[in-house]
Design a protein around this motif. Sequence first.
Motif, PDB file in Angstrom:
ATOM      1  N   ARG A  56       0.815  -1.218   0.000  1.00 22.08           N
ATOM      2  CA  ARG A  56       0.000   0.000   0.000  1.00 22.08           C
ATOM      3  C   ARG A  56       0.844   1.262   0.000  1.00 22.08           C
ATOM      4  O   ARG A  56       0.306   2.359  -0.092  1.00 22.08           O
ATOM      5  N   GLU A  57       2.152   1.121   0.152  1.00 28.56           N
ATOM      6  CA  GLU A  57       3.019   2.290   0.251  1.00 28.56           C
ATOM      7  C   GLU A  57       4.042   2.306  -0.884  1.00 28.56           C
ATOM      8  O   GLU A  57       4.295   1.271  -1.514  1.00 28.56           O
ATOM      9  N   ASN A  58       4.629   3.483  -1.116  1.00 29.06           N
ATOM     10  CA  ASN A  58       5.654   3.606  -2.143  1.00 29.06           C
ATOM     11  C   ASN A  58       6.854   2.719  -1.801  1.00 29.06           C
ATOM     12  O   ASN A  58       7.201   2.552  -0.634  1.00 29.06           O
ATOM     13  N   ILE A  59       7.473   2.157  -2.837  1.00 36.32           N
ATOM     14  CA  ILE A  59       8.644   1.300  -2.650  1.00 36.32           C
ATOM     15  C   ILE A  59       9.893   2.156  -2.798  1.00 36.32           C
ATOM     16  O   ILE A  59      10.078   2.826  -3.821  1.00 36.32           O
ATOM     17  N   VAL A  60      10.748   2.140  -1.770  1.00 32.46           N
ATOM     18  CA  VAL A  60      12.006   2.888  -1.797  1.00 32.46           C
ATOM     19  C   VAL A  60      13.150   1.881  -1.749  1.00 32.46           C
ATOM     20  O   VAL A  60      13.315   1.166  -0.764  1.00 32.46           O
ATOM     21  N   ILE A  61      13.933   1.787  -2.830  1.00 35.68           N
ATOM     22  CA  ILE A  61      15.081   0.880  -2.902  1.00 35.68           C
ATOM     23  C   ILE A  61      16.333   1.742  -2.776  1.00 35.68           C
ATOM     24  O   ILE A  61      16.653   2.526  -3.667  1.00 35.68           O
ATOM     25  N   GLN A  62      17.035   1.593  -1.670  1.00 32.54           N
ATOM     26  CA  GLN A  62      18.152   2.480  -1.372  1.00 32.54           C
ATOM     27  C   GLN A  62      19.431   2.048  -2.088  1.00 32.54           C
ATOM     28  O   GLN A  62      19.725   0.858  -2.187  1.00 32.54           O
ATOM     29  N   CYS A  63      20.170   3.050  -2.542  1.00 34.51           N
ATOM     30  CA  CYS A  63      21.515   2.843  -3.090  1.00 34.51           C
ATOM     31  C   CYS A  63      22.245   4.180  -2.997  1.00 34.51           C
ATOM     32  O   CYS A  63      21.944   5.112  -3.748  1.00 34.51           O
ATOM     33  N   GLU A  64      23.158   4.282  -2.034  1.00 36.03           N
ATOM     34  CA  GLU A  64      23.949   5.497  -1.847  1.00 36.03           C
ATOM     35  C   GLU A  64      25.430   5.127  -1.999  1.00 36.03           C
ATOM     36  O   GLU A  64      25.852   4.040  -1.587  1.00 36.03           O
ATOM     37  N   ALA A  65      26.191   6.026  -2.593  1.00 38.60           N
ATOM     38  CA  ALA A  65      27.619   5.764  -2.807  1.00 38.60           C
ATOM     39  C   ALA A  65      28.369   7.089  -2.766  1.00 38.60           C
ATOM     40  O   ALA A  65      27.790   8.162  -2.974  1.00 38.60           O
ATOM     41  N   LYS A  66      29.684   7.001  -2.479  1.00 37.48           N
ATOM     42  CA  LYS A  66      30.549   8.173  -2.483  1.00 37.48           C
ATOM     43  C   LYS A  66      31.738   7.889  -3.392  1.00 37.48           C
ATOM     44  O   LYS A  66      32.078   6.728  -3.661  1.00 37.48           O
ATOM     45  N   GLY A  67      32.377   8.931  -3.830  1.00 33.70           N
ATOM     46  CA  GLY A  67      33.550   8.802  -4.690  1.00 33.70           C
ATOM     47  C   GLY A  67      33.960  10.174  -5.184  1.00 33.70           C
ATOM     48  O   GLY A  67      33.262  11.174  -5.010  1.00 33.70           O
ATOM     49  N   ILE A 101       9.486   4.065  -6.202  1.00 32.81           N
ATOM     50  CA  ILE A 101       8.435   3.532  -7.072  1.00 32.81           C
ATOM     51  C   ILE A 101       7.100   3.977  -6.500  1.00 32.81           C
ATOM     52  O   ILE A 101       6.746   3.619  -5.372  1.00 32.81           O
ATOM     53  N   ASN A 102       6.363   4.782  -7.269  1.00 30.69           N
ATOM     54  CA  ASN A 102       5.132   5.401  -6.791  1.00 30.69           C
ATOM     55  C   ASN A 102       3.999   4.386  -6.844  1.00 30.69           C
ATOM     56  O   ASN A 102       3.466   4.072  -7.907  1.00 30.69           O
ATOM     57  N   LYS A 108       1.051  -0.706  -9.022  1.00 32.36           N
ATOM     58  CA  LYS A 108       0.797  -2.008  -8.411  1.00 32.36           C
ATOM     59  C   LYS A 108       2.133  -2.583  -7.931  1.00 32.36           C
ATOM     60  O   LYS A 108       3.072  -2.731  -8.713  1.00 32.36           O
ATOM     61  N   ALA A 109       2.196  -2.913  -6.643  1.00 33.66           N
ATOM     62  CA  ALA A 109       3.440  -3.431  -6.094  1.00 33.66           C
ATOM     63  C   ALA A 109       3.830  -4.739  -6.754  1.00 33.66           C
ATOM     64  O   ALA A 109       5.019  -5.031  -6.953  1.00 33.66           O
ATOM     65  N   GLU A 110       2.828  -5.592  -7.087  1.00 34.17           N
ATOM     66  CA  GLU A 110       3.144  -6.889  -7.696  1.00 34.17           C
ATOM     67  C   GLU A 110       3.859  -6.737  -9.031  1.00 34.17           C
ATOM     68  O   GLU A 110       4.643  -7.604  -9.428  1.00 34.17           O
ATOM     69  N   ALA A 111       3.611  -5.627  -9.735  1.00 26.62           N
ATOM     70  CA  ALA A 111       4.239  -5.426 -11.043  1.00 26.62           C
ATOM     71  C   ALA A 111       5.728  -5.162 -10.930  1.00 26.62           C
ATOM     72  O   ALA A 111       6.466  -5.290 -11.913  1.00 26.62           O
ATOM     73  N   TYR A 112       6.207  -4.791  -9.741  1.00 20.39           N
ATOM     74  CA  TYR A 112       7.612  -4.458  -9.563  1.00 20.39           C
ATOM     75  C   TYR A 112       8.348  -5.510  -8.743  1.00 20.39           C
ATOM     76  O   TYR A 112       9.438  -5.274  -8.254  1.00 20.39           O
ATOM     77  N   GLU A 113       7.745  -6.668  -8.593  1.00 17.79           N
ATOM     78  CA  GLU A 113       8.408  -7.760  -7.892  1.00 17.79           C
ATOM     79  C   GLU A 113       9.572  -8.264  -8.747  1.00 17.79           C
ATOM     80  O   GLU A 113       9.457  -8.422  -9.956  1.00 17.79           O
ATOM     81  N   GLY A 114      10.716  -8.518  -8.144  1.00 15.05           N
ATOM     82  CA  GLY A 114      11.875  -8.991  -8.896  1.00 15.05           C
ATOM     83  C   GLY A 114      13.167  -8.745  -8.144  1.00 15.05           C
ATOM     84  O   GLY A 114      13.177  -8.346  -6.982  1.00 15.05           O
ATOM     85  N   VAL A 115      14.297  -8.986  -8.844  1.00 19.32           N
ATOM     86  CA  VAL A 115      15.633  -8.838  -8.268  1.00 19.32           C
ATOM     87  C   VAL A 115      16.296  -7.615  -8.897  1.00 19.32           C
ATOM     88  O   VAL A 115      16.429  -7.531 -10.108  1.00 19.32           O
ATOM     89  N   TYR A 116      16.727  -6.657  -8.036  1.00 22.02           N
ATOM     90  CA  TYR A 116      17.305  -5.402  -8.481  1.00 22.02           C
ATOM     91  C   TYR A 116      18.763  -5.333  -8.034  1.00 22.02           C
ATOM     92  O   TYR A 116      19.135  -5.863  -6.987  1.00 22.02           O
ATOM     93  N   ARG A 135       9.748  -8.115  -2.762  1.00 18.02           N
ATOM     94  CA  ARG A 135       8.521  -8.919  -2.701  1.00 18.02           C
ATOM     95  C   ARG A 135       7.485  -8.179  -1.869  1.00 18.02           C
ATOM     96  O   ARG A 135       7.780  -7.770  -0.750  1.00 18.02           O
ATOM     97  N   PRO A 136       6.265  -7.976  -2.410  1.00 19.64           N
ATOM     98  CA  PRO A 136       5.217  -7.339  -1.594  1.00 19.64           C
ATOM     99  C   PRO A 136       4.677  -8.315  -0.558  1.00 19.64           C
ATOM    100  O   PRO A 136       4.570  -9.518  -0.809  1.00 19.64           O
ATOM    101  N   SER A 137       4.368  -7.800   0.630  1.00 17.35           N
ATOM    102  CA  SER A 137       3.814  -8.649   1.677  1.00 17.35           C
ATOM    103  C   SER A 137       2.395  -9.070   1.313  1.00 17.35           C
ATOM    104  O   SER A 137       1.683  -8.375   0.593  1.00 17.35           O
ATOM    105  N   ARG A 138       1.986 -10.238   1.836  1.00 18.96           N
ATOM    106  CA  ARG A 138       0.657 -10.787   1.539  1.00 18.96           C
ATOM    107  C   ARG A 138       0.013 -11.234   2.843  1.00 18.96           C
ATOM    108  O   ARG A 138       0.668 -11.808   3.708  1.00 18.96           O
ATOM    109  N   SER A 139      -1.280 -10.953   2.971  1.00 16.76           N
ATOM    110  CA  SER A 139      -2.051 -11.394   4.135  1.00 16.76           C
ATOM    111  C   SER A 139      -3.383 -11.959   3.652  1.00 16.76           C
ATOM    112  O   SER A 139      -4.416 -11.310   3.732  1.00 16.76           O
TER     113      SER A 139
END
Length: 1284
Positions: A56-67, A101-102, A108-116, A135-139
Amino acid sequence: MMKKMNIPTSKTSLVLFLCQIISALDVPLDSKLLEELSQPPTITQQSPKDYIVDPRENIVIQCEAKGKPPPSFSWTRNGTHFDIDKDSQVTMKPNSGTLVINIMNGGKAEAYEGVYQCTARNERGAAVSNNIMIRPSRSPLWTKEKLEPNHVREGDSLVLHCRPPVGLPPPIIFWMDNAFQRLPQSERVSQGLNGDLYFSNVQPEDTREDYICYARFNHTQTIQQKQPISVKVYSTKPVTERQPVLLTPTGSTSTKVELRGNVLLLECIAAGLPTPVIRWIKEGGELPANRTFFENFKKTLKIIDVSEADSGNYKCIARNTLGSVYHVISVTVKAAPYWITAPRNLVLSPGEDGTLICRANGNPKPSISWLANGVPIAIAPEDPSRKVDGDTIIFSHVQERSSAVYQCNASNEYGYLLANAFVNVLAEPPRILTPANKLYQVIADSPALLDCAYFGSPKPEIEWFKGVKGSILRGNEYVFHDNGTLEIPVAQKNSAGTYTCVARNELGKIQNEVHLEIKDPTMIIKQPEYKVIQRYGHASFECIIKHDSTLLPTVTWLKDNEELPDDERFLVGKDNLTIMNVTDKDDGTYTCVVNTTLDSVSASAVLTVVAAPPTPAIIYARPNPPFDLELTGQLERSITLSWIPGDENNSPITNFIIEYEDALHEPGVWHYQTEVPGTQTTVKLKLSPYVNYSFRVIAVNKIGRSQPSEPSDQYLTKSASPDENPANVQGIGSEPDNLVITWEPLKGFQSNGPGLQYKVSWRQKDVDDEWTSVIVANVSKYIVSGTPTFVPYEIKVQALNDLGYAPEPSEVIGHSGEDLPMVAPGNVQVHVINSTLAKVHWDPVPLKTVRGHLQGYKVYYWKVQSLSRRSRRHVEKKILTFRGNKTFGMLPGLEPYSSYKLNVRVVNGKGEGPASPDKVFNTPEGVPSSPSFLKITNPTLDSLTLEWGSPTHPNGVLTSYTLKFQPINNTHELGPLVEIRIPANESSLILKNLNYSTRYKFYFNAQTSVGSGSQITEEAVTIMDEAGILRPAVGAGKVQPLYPRIRNVTTAAAETYANISWEYEGPDHANFYVEYGVAGSKEDWKKEIVNGSRSFFVLKGLTPGTAYKVRVGAEGLSGFRSSEDVFETGPAMASRQVDIATQGWFIGLMCAVALLILILLIVCFIRRNKGGKYPVKEKEDAHADPEIQPMKEDDGTFGEYRSLESDAEDHKPLKKGSRTPSDRTVKKEDSDDSLVDYGEGVNGQFNEDGSFIGQYSGKKEKEPAEGNESSEAPSPVNAMNSFV
């Protein structure tokens, strides 16, 4: 020959290399230098590998780097390039690789299920993140099913299946009734790991229709409910007892596989009557100490942080009085890959060699593979300086083009590890970081350290020269440190001068000059001497010093190493200390301490005070007050006062104090005017205009002050314009947009005339040319509104009255109101110095963003977790404040081998600014504390058994224990010492081949890789030889437990009784007793003996609404008791109904009535025999039987019985679910503790832990009983059940 002293430096990364060198010299890090150096990308933050998201919420996939330069970011999804520009729902944060991911706007969260996977790239290489599985949670909902009622015979076992829906992640299971109250669990009834509810044997009170299984899905914050399950228990007498049978697991053996570091949970639940007791053992070994826990009434064995050593066969044994049954679980511990040596960043100079090492372990053994800039190394561009040898990459004669980021992947069937490590090849000319022309000052014959902090790649060579044209320094009189520091171990006068440090490598050369001055040492050439002084005499100590003419010494006197008393009798001169009128309390050691900026010396002497010879008594007293005050020479601004002194009373007058009264402004208040020596009786006094003066004089001698003299005549001075302006003028804003101008108003006599006012003027500094002014009266504050935030203002306040203005006032600088700082300190760096101390650095914020007076910086830091226990705790933040513009500070008192976080905030007069991003750092291991206990038991002729507990604070990973012991003879002399090393996973040891009837002393401690902790000692005796005359007493040689204790005493109180429970740690088979009494009373404790070794007891016969104190003790433990607990019984319920047939007054009345009837019958019989006929009443009025039956007695349970609150309740029908017999009467043997009936008048409340406590009233109806001519009046009851 040049001496070399090795000071270790790290070459794992350039920043760490610089930090180590500079922090060793305590010189701030050169941030400009770091900004100029190139660095490959480093991943600093990423999402977890298995990332379950809320659909039900936006998906935030973190990736921070320095250089350096800052890296760019790209993503793959399921192994292919993920083009985020083509998906309107996906955005990447600026200057970051984090994806958003909005979902909340139509995605739809299910549409973005996968390995990143994220890649951070710059010109020096590319770093990659872990594979992040989204993976989106399921109940899901519970499947509909028809549940038949369970009819069970009393004493049989029962399993109520939950079978929750499969969710992601799996749900948490619990059982409740239809009132949302948790069902009570015990050794007989408990929930299994699979969520099923197990009954070892059912009892009649288990009958109910609302056994409900709930599944809570935490990720989506939803709870699913199974349909209620009905259980009906029927009785057959007698109830047959049964020996144990396992309900789960089935069979005699099973297997279990668990991963290293996880929690191992093993379960055994058995049926049987009486209820079986579960016991766990490990075949061929002991259960691991400090990691083993028993849950669910010992039905579940829990071992935390399992390792390969925990593999083996675990046996659970269920036993009751009829027999036992067991089950063996074969446990195998596998391991996902874990690091032995993770690859570390490598910084090299052109032409240097280096290695990257990647070593991991696991079960099965993981395979190692290498990637270069995210590409398998086999297909990556070739590098002639690189050679791969299994888990190692060897670099030879690297060049700048060899810079890259390498990835090591260690994987097996249970998981993988991925680590990035860069190789950064830098070519930099030398730089010297020590400030030029730095001056060093040292005392002659002391060491001198001259700094030359440097950096360069290749590493520069350092040479030192003295003088402008001096030769290179060599010889034993110098020590050259690897960090560039020159040490002169013994500096002489001829060591002074200018020293030049030269740093050179193949790319260049640089030099820096520093200056050394040698100072003469400070000396005490005449020291204080020992003194013996008579009481009330004078004592004097000398302290004459010699020092370098360029140093400014300070002399401090101490008494018994503390400051001198605050007493005017102590007079400190330039070269001496004098004590007047010494007393006995002046005895002690007096020390002269001389300090300069470079050295310190001291010398001491003792003062002894003796009694003075007797002298004739002289009466001393305060002087009499002066008299005959006279005013002469009256002028506008002065007057002359004279007086006659009173009697001195054997103590000379030392001075006179003159006071005045202003009858015009402050009548009755006397102020200090001046004072004159005791030989003077006339004084000329200065006066102020517009004051009505009166004067008085007080005489003073060594005894004290006299009473004041009588006041003089009054004298009124003329008015004038003010002579002075208000003092303490300030301008400080109270809000960001105002300026508050304050001042100290003039006192009445300072006004010099009527109509006192103030002219307040202000203008913005360097902006306004003209002053803005306002005239106010009777105030000491004026607020200027609408000002800019924190700007300087010029302010002045001028006094005026009806006769004119005071002189032109001086200007002061004030500031308008402050606001909170705008930015957080940047570039926060932490350098861990040791296991309990760290140093934090930060960049100062620009002064313009402070928006106020810079007061300093605050460092917030807190412990996240212990690295040894991996257990989090309540976060307790600590705060350190560093005043002024300081950019570094020390963090003391850290706990070893722990993970910490910190942030830094700037502080002004308004408050704190925003916090910097949290910085994580870890403290290294330290030495452990002493073992928690050491017990010595089972003494035999030649052996003793030792048991111990691991340290309360391991402060790292325990490597082993060390046991030392030696015999002690009758004269307490110690024999030879024996040392034994014991593995860290052991908790007991049997010592054999000891001497009989011998006392031994044991020393025991634990070790980590850092060293040994403090030791614990104990003594024990082996028993006497069986051939001896004396036999050892029972228990001889045994050592009582180190800490037998009774703790966690808890009470659950009702109206007239309370349930007491406790936890006990100590010898087995202890006999407990409970002592109690009224709280606050001085009466003796009442004592109740507990049957057996139970850990609970019910106190009966208590007074309602009374506070009691209670404590628990154990027999045979030297009177050992728990701490006291206080509880209060419930308020008195409605008065209990009683059976009047059992009351004395009723029995007496009935006897009297029977006696009267007997007398009447006798009289009637006599008169009838005489022939008279009298009508006799054939029918007596029947007296009513008592309607109320005896109350049910307290049976020792948590239930409680009392009368109904109204007669109307008697006629209400029973609600569905209340347990009454078919004839609708309530009998004594019937249970009335139903939880279904929630009728009117039910009183409910919640316990502290959230569980429900309710009172439920039974109902009755007056109907004839079936099959019986007489009806039995039902007894009103009221039961109360607690669920904890």
